[in-house]
Design an enzyme around this catalytic site. Structure first.
Site, PDB file in Angstrom:
ATOM      1  CG  ASP A  31      -0.357  -0.434   2.490  1.00  0.00           C
ATOM      2  OD1 ASP A  31       0.711  -0.485   2.501  1.00  0.00           O
ATOM      3  OD2 ASP A  31      -1.107  -0.825   3.450  1.00  0.00           O
ATOM      4  CG  ASN A  51      -9.103  -1.802  11.911  1.00  0.00           C
ATOM      5  OD1 ASN A  51      -8.127  -2.391  11.614  1.00  0.00           O
ATOM      6  ND2 ASN A  51      -9.576  -0.843  11.515  1.00  0.00           N
ATOM      7  CG  HIS A  62      -5.675  -2.321   8.987  1.00  0.00           C
ATOM      8  ND1 HIS A  62      -6.236  -1.197   9.694  1.00  0.00           N
ATOM      9  CD2 HIS A  62      -4.421  -2.429   8.870  1.00  0.00           C
ATOM     10  CE1 HIS A  62      -4.851  -0.712   9.807  1.00  0.00           C
ATOM     11  NE2 HIS A  62      -4.027  -1.292   9.345  1.00  0.00           N
ATOM     12  CD  GLU A 119      -8.593   0.668   8.027  1.00  0.00           C
ATOM     13  OE1 GLU A 119      -9.024  -0.023   8.808  1.00  0.00           O
ATOM     14  OE2 GLU A 119      -8.232   1.736   8.094  1.00  0.00           O
TER      15      GLU A 119
HETATM   16  C1  GLP Z   1      -0.610   0.365   8.986  1.00  0.00           C
HETATM   17  C2  GLP Z   1      -0.389  -0.585   7.619  1.00  0.00           C
HETATM   18  C3  GLP Z   1      -0.418  -1.991   7.599  1.00  0.00           C
HETATM   19  C4  GLP Z   1       0.323  -2.425   8.837  1.00  0.00           C
HETATM   20  C5  GLP Z   1      -0.518  -1.751  10.202  1.00  0.00           C
HETATM   21  C6  GLP Z   1       0.182  -2.195  11.321  1.00  0.00           C
HETATM   22  O1  GLP Z   1      -1.775   0.888   8.809  1.00  0.00           O
HETATM   23  N1  GLP Z   1      -0.930  -0.200   6.390  1.00  0.00           N
HETATM   24  O2  GLP Z   1       0.325  -2.691   6.525  1.00  0.00           O
HETATM   25  O3  GLP Z   1       0.372  -3.933   8.789  1.00  0.00           O
HETATM   26  O4  GLP Z   1      -0.638  -0.476   9.996  1.00  0.00           O
HETATM   27  O5  GLP Z   1       1.184  -1.449  11.763  1.00  0.00           O
HETATM   28  P1  GLP Z   1       2.044  -1.521  12.984  1.00  0.00           P
HETATM   29  O6  GLP Z   1       3.222  -2.979  12.530  1.00  0.00           O
HETATM   30  O7  GLP Z   1       2.902  -0.370  13.205  1.00  0.00           O
HETATM   31  O8  GLP Z   1       1.228  -2.125  14.161  1.00  0.00           O
END
Ligand code: GLP
Length: 230
Positions: free
Chosen positions: A56, A125, A127, A132
């Protein structure tokens, strides 16, 4: 957690030097990327033939923006190893026309072929990428409006909450599920509840990661805290 996950990714690169890696951002994979870079410096890994596609990118951010996912990937991995930057792909955050940006990224994904291993983190959540809750499982690359929870969670990387982009381009669930293997990394007690829901709860679009229960080759690598409820 990072070393174990890095072992799995590096085994892929050793077994198939021209593999396609699906990569992720977020704080969770940083240790993994550091480990890969360290093994590269030791001479144990060669990325010269590897292709990467990222999950992304924020809509509206340029590659030079320190908050863009391109910048993150460059800082944490690409500039530390001998990867050919022409073979590293992310959605184009600077393309204002969402349909065009998504179509272009789908074309890139089609041209690189099947992803050998897709790395994923897990949002609070549930995702994956920026898919989402309530995303259709059949989606390919699309533009998403980030939820308040995600904006708040990602706020820590920006000067203020207003600076967090409201939209992002992300691979869809269908795209993610088409990878040969999926490696999901999760750490911390704050993720324990969602790990339980995603892997042991019902398969539902309300918990996007629960779709992974339908994939036939998923590896979950997590620390004890994230696994404390299962
Ligand atoms: C972001 C990214 C995800 C990632 C998630 C968790 O929103 N788009 O790809 O997995 O957050 O992030 P973290 O590893 O910092 O908890």
């Amino acid at each position: 957690m990072s070393r174990k996950a890095a072992n799995i990714l590096s085994a892929q690169v050793i077994l198939k030097p021209d593999c396609v890696l699906g990569l992720a951002t977020g704080s969770t994979p940083i240790g993994l990327y550091n480990q890969l870079a360290a093994w590269y410096r030791k001479g144990d890994l060669d990325f010269s033939k590897v292709t990467t596609v990222n999950l992304d990118e924020y809509k509206g951010l340029t590659q030079e923006d320190p908050q863009s996912y391109y910048y993150f990937m460059d800082e944490n991995l690409f500039q530390k190893v001998n990867i050919d930057k022409n073979r590293t792909f992310l959605p184009d955050g600077t393309e204002p026309d969402s349909e065009k940006a998504c179509r272009q990224y789908n074309d890139i994904l089609a041209s690189v072929g099947q992803v050998d291993i897709q790395l994923l983190g897990l949002g609070h959540n549930g995702h994956i990428g920026f898919n989402e809750p309530d995303t259709f499982f059949k989606t390919e690359t699309h533009c998403v409006k980030l939820t308040e929870q995600t904006i708040k969670a990602n706020r820590r990387f920006f000067a203020s909450e207003e600076d967090v982009p409201r939209e992002a381009y992300t691979m869809g669930i269908k795209t993610i599920m088409s990878a040969r293997q999926i490696l999901i990394v999760v750490s911390g007690e704050d993720k324990a509840e969602i790990v339980k829901k995603a892997f042991f709860g019902p398969i539902t679009p309300q918990v996007p990661a629960s779709v992974l229960q339908l994939h036939n080759h998923v590896i979950l690598v997590a620390d004890e805290a994230a696994l404390s409820q299962i």
